[in-house]
Design a protein around this motif. Structure first.
Motif, PDB file in Angstrom:
ATOM      1  N   VAL A  42       0.853  -1.319  -0.025  1.00 19.35           N
ATOM      2  CA  VAL A  42      -0.003  -0.138  -0.055  1.00 19.35           C
ATOM      3  C   VAL A  42       0.902   1.449   0.024  1.00 19.35           C
ATOM      4  CG1 VAL A  42      -1.695   1.407   1.077  1.00 19.35           C
ATOM      5  CG2 VAL A  42      -2.080  -1.176   0.927  1.00 19.35           C
ATOM      6  N   LEU A  43       1.799   1.179   0.824  1.00 17.52           N
ATOM      7  CA  LEU A  43       2.708   2.504   1.125  1.00 17.52           C
ATOM      8  C   LEU A  43       3.574   2.803  -0.311  1.00 17.52           C
ATOM      9  CD1 LEU A  43       3.627   1.863   4.601  1.00 17.52           C
ATOM     10  CD2 LEU A  43       2.133   3.700   3.865  1.00 17.52           C
ATOM     11  N   ASP A  56       2.998  15.849  -2.956  1.00 17.08           N
ATOM     12  CA  ASP A  56       3.419  15.407  -1.570  1.00 17.08           C
ATOM     13  C   ASP A  56       2.551  14.831  -0.772  1.00 17.08           C
ATOM     14  OD1 ASP A  56       3.939  15.962   1.711  1.00 17.08           O
ATOM     15  OD2 ASP A  56       5.969  16.047   0.636  1.00 17.08           O
ATOM     16  N   PRO A  57       2.647  13.762  -0.285  1.00 15.59           N
ATOM     17  CA  PRO A  57       1.509  12.889   0.433  1.00 15.59           C
ATOM     18  C   PRO A  57       0.676  13.850   1.508  1.00 15.59           C
ATOM     19  CG  PRO A  57       3.285  11.422   0.401  1.00 15.59           C
ATOM     20  CD  PRO A  57       3.999  12.874  -0.200  1.00 15.59           C
ATOM     21  N   SER A  58       1.420  14.674   2.072  1.00 18.04           N
ATOM     22  CA  SER A  58       0.615  15.426   3.123  1.00 18.04           C
ATOM     23  C   SER A  58      -0.234  16.430   2.647  1.00 18.04           C
ATOM     24  CB  SER A  58       1.844  16.427   3.708  1.00 18.04           C
ATOM     25  OG  SER A  58       2.633  17.452   2.818  1.00 18.04           O
ATOM     26  N   ARG A  59      -0.185  16.602   1.047  1.00 23.13           N
ATOM     27  CA  ARG A  59      -1.371  17.279   0.442  1.00 23.13           C
ATOM     28  C   ARG A  59      -2.782  16.445   0.225  1.00 23.13           C
ATOM     29  NH1 ARG A  59      -0.411  19.665  -5.042  1.00 23.13           N
ATOM     30  NH2 ARG A  59      -2.552  20.270  -4.893  1.00 23.13           N
ATOM     31  N   VAL A  60      -2.561  15.154   0.534  1.00 19.98           N
ATOM     32  CA  VAL A  60      -3.677  14.534   0.302  1.00 19.98           C
ATOM     33  C   VAL A  60      -5.056  14.987   1.497  1.00 19.98           C
ATOM     34  CG1 VAL A  60      -4.611  12.084   0.118  1.00 19.98           C
ATOM     35  CG2 VAL A  60      -2.741  12.462  -0.668  1.00 19.98           C
ATOM     36  N   ASP A  61      -6.124  15.074   0.754  1.00 15.36           N
ATOM     37  CA  ASP A  61      -7.168  15.434   1.651  1.00 15.36           C
ATOM     38  C   ASP A  61      -7.775  14.255   2.412  1.00 15.36           C
ATOM     39  OD1 ASP A  61      -7.086  18.362   1.603  1.00 15.36           O
ATOM     40  OD2 ASP A  61      -7.157  17.876  -0.655  1.00 15.36           O
ATOM     41  N   ASP A 227       2.927   9.003   9.635  1.00 16.29           N
ATOM     42  CA  ASP A 227       4.155   9.225   9.337  1.00 16.29           C
ATOM     43  C   ASP A 227       4.491   9.878   8.067  1.00 16.29           C
ATOM     44  OD1 ASP A 227       4.741   8.027  11.769  1.00 16.29           O
ATOM     45  OD2 ASP A 227       5.568   6.419  10.892  1.00 16.29           O
ATOM     46  N   ARG A 228       3.580   9.797   7.162  1.00 20.72           N
ATOM     47  CA  ARG A 228       3.965  10.377   5.752  1.00 20.72           C
ATOM     48  C   ARG A 228       2.992  11.889   5.638  1.00 20.72           C
ATOM     49  NH1 ARG A 228       5.539   5.378   4.700  1.00 20.72           N
ATOM     50  NH2 ARG A 228       6.821   4.994   2.743  1.00 20.72           N
ATOM     51  N   GLY A 229       2.305  11.835   6.715  1.00 25.19           N
ATOM     52  CA  GLY A 229       1.275  13.151   6.439  1.00 25.19           C
ATOM     53  C   GLY A 229       0.046  12.899   5.924  1.00 25.19           C
ATOM     54  N   LEU A 230      -0.492  11.803   6.027  1.00 24.78           N
ATOM     55  CA  LEU A 230      -1.575  11.291   5.048  1.00 24.78           C
ATOM     56  C   LEU A 230      -2.784  11.361   6.242  1.00 24.78           C
ATOM     57  CD1 LEU A 230      -0.355   8.505   3.045  1.00 24.78           C
ATOM     58  CD2 LEU A 230      -1.356  10.167   2.069  1.00 24.78           C
TER      59      LEU A 230
END
Length: 665
Positions: A42-43, A56-61, A227-230
């Motif tokens: 998955v990751l 960037d994964p942290s942008r995923v809503d 950890d990835r900001g998801l």
């Protein structure tokens, strides 16, 4: 346009599929599934999709996920060590079952072993009837049972007689066991408060077996994604709706058909307006799942089966057969060619993967027929080797007496197609629907290679192959609504039913589902009832309006019965057996755009069809411009799958990149 960044990840038996939608652009990724720890695949898939999209994964809503952890736990016996505590005299309900036979004329057919073996099934003295509790539970006996449950047991299922109607004894047993044991305790009145002891016991045992495993997996995934900001994942349930991770971690049996449900929801995005509905056809690496979409919604059932174990919670009505790209072809004891159910899986995979596979598979056959090209990359990690496919198919030809590898490949293709056609007939013809009235929506890594041939067998005149069809289950996750269900058995005749009492029962169920909803004020409520004619043993579901008008219910039931069974008995009493309530919070359908500009082929290769071998043009389906029309034979190659267009068929590209295949004439 929706500016949210949305992520869907579907874990299959062979590949893990990822869809990332941002600003109308769809980015897909396909990576091999990692069976020992699905979160690794998955990751890896998330990282690949985000890298390709430059996000960037942290942008995923929003992050939605379909998993096979619960499914594998049931199919492969990998769930938690489980014990069962039940009413005195009923410990063998799981073993006795329903006495039906999986294959009527097969003298060697065997049932799967019960989820809980005899040595871990325990009885307590107590008795309840549909009218009430006759004998309170003996708490001393319950504590004695607790001392006899082995230390290795991780989970305990509690299922007492008639606890669906009067759960007091079961509640007390569960409470005492929770005090005495470190193991988790699951009670049937919380999982499935309905009649039929075997189905209720089997579903409760399944929930007890899969919940610890699924809970641990989801917890691990949440930690890694954080950890990835998801954002925390929402999990696809078997009913075709998503729910917060915390909800499914409590009762994971609701995810037993998570992946197949996502596929049918994805197919619903492409339901035609000029046909009776859509047949969902999802052919992956290990199996094929088929379902039905009508009136904008998926068909549901409470009679699902996973690995021979009944699952009574509401699920999308999906028929599964062991025919996928990795399905192994073999010769049976009578000399007949068989395909599946055994699969080469992701490791070692088909022989043409070059990873050590030694058995001929459906993928090897498609490569030999020219539908796939030698050197084609699958998932970025596998390159197809035509020589390996030819070698194993030549051995199969020798074993079957066929002329050569090409003949063996055609045989494998035809047998696999016939198996899938039977599955579609089960969800259409056997449910009272004519498949010729529907469009076929084909997806999965292997589905579009078989779609036109399958449609020809069924008399279906149009096939739709969506953009990103190889990962459509992952796309379906993004379109899935939040959905929660609650059921309760009432058992009354329609003539005797008190509308006020029934409305009160519905109100209790509504309160239950709304308590699980993330936004109760945004939820819509659907009410239904499982009804039957007096003397029947199986029910049909009818919609119920808020007022519960018995005359209207009777009229609807007669219509439903006539459509499903071919007749209605207007003068027979009708029984209301179980009430159902579902709550839905709609999700925004992802905006999908297509910007292909090409209408000419990128090359050609020789491919085999019913009338012989043709030099066949090959198109890049991702680059085909909207409005392009191509006559068969043709092959349209995409990043996740290949579409085969036989002679006498045409294919047209619409504005969303969907390929519409139609048979000439």
């Amino acid at each position: 346009m929706d500016d949210a960044v949305r992520l869907g990840v579907d874990v299959g038996g062979t590949f893990t599929d990822v869809v990332l939608v941002a600003d109308g652009t769809v980015t897909t990724a396909k990576v091999p599934t990692t069976p020992t720890d699905q979160s690794e695949g998955v990751l890896r898939g998330i990282d690949r999709a985000c890298d390709e999209a430059g996000i960037d994964p942290s942008r995923v809503d929003s992050f939605r996920h379909a998993t096979t952890v619960s499914t594998n736990a049931l199919l492969e016996g990998e769930g938690a060590e489980t014990a069962l505590v039940t009413t005195e005299g009923f410990a063998d309900v799981l073993a006795i079952g329903r006495q039906d036979r999986p294959a009527l004329y097969d003298l060697t057919a065997e049932r799967p072993d019960p989820l809980v073996p005899a040595e871990r099934r325990f009885e307590v003295p107590e008795r309840a009837t549909p009218a009430g509790v006759e004998d309170p539970v003996d708490e001393a006996a319950v504590r004695d049972v607790a001392t006899r449950i082995p230390d290795e047991v991780e989970s305990v299922a509690v299922c007492l007689l008639h606890a669906y109607a009067h759960p007091e004894n079961e509640q007390r047993v569960a409470a005492v066991l929770s005090e005495e044991l470190a193991a988790s305790v699951t009670a049937s009145h919380e999982v499935l408060p309905t009649v039929r002891e075997y189905e209720r016991t089997a579903t409760t045992a399944a929930d007890a077996a899969v919940t610890p495993t699924t809970d641990a997996y989801v917890g691990t995934l949440e930690a890694h994604t954080a950890d990835r900001g998801l954002p925390a994942p929402w999990i696809m349930q078997s009913n075709g709706g998503v729910a917060e991770a915390a909800t499914v971690r409590e009762h994971a049996v609701t995810t037993a058909l998570s992946g197949p449900a996502a596929g049918v929801v994805g197919a619903a995005l492409f339901e035609p307006t000029d046909a009776a509905g859509a047949i969902s056809f999802d052919m992956g690496g290990t199996s094929t799942d088929v379902g039905l979409v009508r009136d904008g919604g998926v068909e549901r059932t409470t009679e699902a089966d996973v690995g021979g174990h009944p699952i009574g919670v509401p699920t999308v009505d999906v028929e599964t057969v062991g025919a996928g790209g990795g399905s192994i072809a073999r010769v049976d004891s009578g000399g007949a060619l068989r395909v599946g159910p055994h699969s080469a899986g992701a490791a070692p995979g088909p022989a043409c993967y070059g990873l050590g596979g030694e058995d001929p598979t459906v993928t090897d056959a498609c490569l030999a027929l020219g539908y796939l090209g030698a050197g084609t990359e699958l998932g970025g990690d596998v390159t197809l080797d035509g020589d390996e496919a030819h070698a194993v198919l030549s051995e199969l030809a020798d074993a079957t007496g066929l002329a050569d590898a090409a003949a063996a490949a055609s045989g494998v293709y035809d047998v696999a197609t016939a198996r899938m056609a039977r599955a579609i007939r089960r969800v259409t013809v056997e449910r009272g629907h004519d498949p010729r009235d529907f469009d076929l929506v084909a997806f999965g890594g292997a589905g579009p290679m078989f779609a036109a041939a399958l449609a020809g067998q069924l008399g279906v005149r149009r096939v739709r192959v969506p953009l990103g069809n190889g990962v459509l289950s992952a796309l379906g996750l993004l379109a899935a609504d939040e959905h929660h269900d609650a059921v309760r058995t009432v058992r009354t005749t329609l003539d005797d039913a008190d509308p006020a009492a029934v409305r009160a029962q519905f109100a209790d169920l509504e309160a239950s589902v709304l308590s699980d909803a993330s936004e109760p004020e945004a939820a819509t409520i659907d009410r239904s009832a499982d009804c039957r004619y007096a003397g029947q043993s199986h029910e049909l579901t009818v919609a119920i309006d808020e007022a519960f008008d018995p005359a209207a219910v009777a009229s609807r039931f007669h219509d439903v019965h006539e459509r499903a069974r071919g007749f209605a008995m207007q003068d027979e009493p009708i029984e209301v057996v179980t009430l159902q309530v579902g709550t839905t919070i709609e999700s925004r359908t992802p905006d999908i755009s297509h910007d292909g500009t090409r209408s000419t082929p990128t090359g050609s290769r020789r491919a085999v069809f019913d009338d012989g071998r043709h030099e066949t043009p090959v198109y890049d389906r991702d680059e085909l411009a909207a409005g392009t029309t191509v006559s068969g034979p043709a092959i349209c190659e995409g990043g996740e799958s290949t579409v085969v267009v036989p002679p006498d068929w045409t294919v047209r590209v619409d504005e969303r990149g969907t390929l519409a295949l139609e048979v000439a004439g």
